[in-house]
Design a protein around this motif. Sequence first.
Motif, PDB file in Angstrom:
ATOM      1  N   SER A   8      44.586  39.456  38.215  1.00  0.00           N
ATOM      2  CA  SER A   8      43.747  39.677  39.393  1.00  0.00           C
ATOM      3  C   SER A   8      42.776  38.519  39.607  1.00  0.00           C
ATOM      4  N   CYS A   9      41.991  38.165  38.550  1.00  0.00           N
ATOM      5  CA  CYS A   9      40.964  37.127  38.705  1.00  0.00           C
ATOM      6  C   CYS A   9      41.320  35.819  38.016  1.00  0.00           C
ATOM      7  N   THR A  45      40.078  41.347  49.135  1.00  0.00           N
ATOM      8  CA  THR A  45      41.152  40.480  49.584  1.00  0.00           C
ATOM      9  C   THR A  45      41.185  39.309  48.600  1.00  0.00           C
ATOM     10  N   MET A  46      42.231  38.513  48.651  1.00  0.00           N
ATOM     11  CA  MET A  46      42.313  37.350  47.768  1.00  0.00           C
ATOM     12  C   MET A  46      41.149  36.392  48.037  1.00  0.00           C
ATOM     13  N   GLU A  47      40.796  36.216  49.297  1.00  0.00           N
ATOM     14  CA  GLU A  47      39.676  35.344  49.667  1.00  0.00           C
ATOM     15  C   GLU A  47      38.364  35.865  49.087  1.00  0.00           C
ATOM     16  N   PHE A  81      45.613  31.751  42.684  1.00  0.00           N
ATOM     17  CA  PHE A  81      45.757  33.197  42.825  1.00  0.00           C
ATOM     18  C   PHE A  81      47.135  33.668  43.313  1.00  0.00           C
ATOM     19  N   PRO A  82      47.810  32.955  44.238  1.00  0.00           N
ATOM     20  CA  PRO A  82      49.124  33.454  44.686  1.00  0.00           C
ATOM     21  C   PRO A  82      50.159  33.585  43.567  1.00  0.00           C
ATOM     22  N   ARG A  86      48.589  40.537  41.298  1.00  0.00           N
ATOM     23  CA  ARG A  86      47.843  41.286  42.316  1.00  0.00           C
ATOM     24  C   ARG A  86      48.007  40.671  43.699  1.00  0.00           C
ATOM     25  N   TRP A  87      48.195  39.362  43.761  1.00  0.00           N
ATOM     26  CA  TRP A  87      48.181  38.677  45.052  1.00  0.00           C
ATOM     27  C   TRP A  87      49.560  38.240  45.538  1.00  0.00           C
ATOM     28  N   ASN A  88      50.605  38.398  44.709  1.00  0.00           N
ATOM     29  CA  ASN A  88      51.913  37.945  45.159  1.00  0.00           C
ATOM     30  C   ASN A  88      52.925  39.067  45.340  1.00  0.00           C
ATOM     31  N   ASP A  91      51.447  44.929  48.253  1.00  0.00           N
ATOM     32  CA  ASP A  91      50.116  45.525  48.191  1.00  0.00           C
ATOM     33  C   ASP A  91      50.166  47.049  48.053  1.00  0.00           C
TER      34      ASP A  91
END
Length: 195
Positions: A8-9, A45-47, A81-82, A86-88, A91
């Motif tokens: 995630s982070c 969100t990822m941002e 992150f991508p 969590r981000w790829n 959702d």
Amino acid sequence: MEQKFCQSCGMPLAEEILGTNADGSKNSEYCIYCYKDGAFTGDFTMEQMAEYCSMFVEEYNKNTGKNLSACEYKEELLKFFPSLKRWNGDDANLPHANHPLKKLFIEEVNALGLPNLHVDNLYVLQGSFINQPYNINGNMVKLLDDNATYWGNQVIKDDSRCYGIACCEQFILVSEYGKDGADAELIMLKNRKFT
């Protein structure tokens, strides 16, 4: 041994900071700051996650020998992150439910009635990161456990000082401090009633 990162982070994972599943067992994919009791601790969100993580750029610089600004670190995170789960992924298959205790803490903090103190979100924070010493009856005392995790946040007041909030099942602690935690004062330590 291959280094694993929170999916995630992006934080390097170690046994002592692994997140927890709904049954209390350790989760090997996420850190405790991102994932607790089977759900993400925040709906980012990822941002937004990159913006939040960029606040810890000094820690990153210290560990890597780099000298990035918060903006430069955020740009690096948005490139990295991508590659994280969590981000790829899809959702819809991720556990976005907010922890019920977190919602309760937010309500309780906002009900304290302290001037300029209102929170919309709380984050899981390591005790050692937020454990300030307070002058109590002439003695400098730390009230948190460095090895525990707390739901917390920082709220900037109108006078450029900040409120620091730390919540656990036993109590809610509110402190006030200046830049970088200077001149920390204990404002409130409220025992929680279990219902």
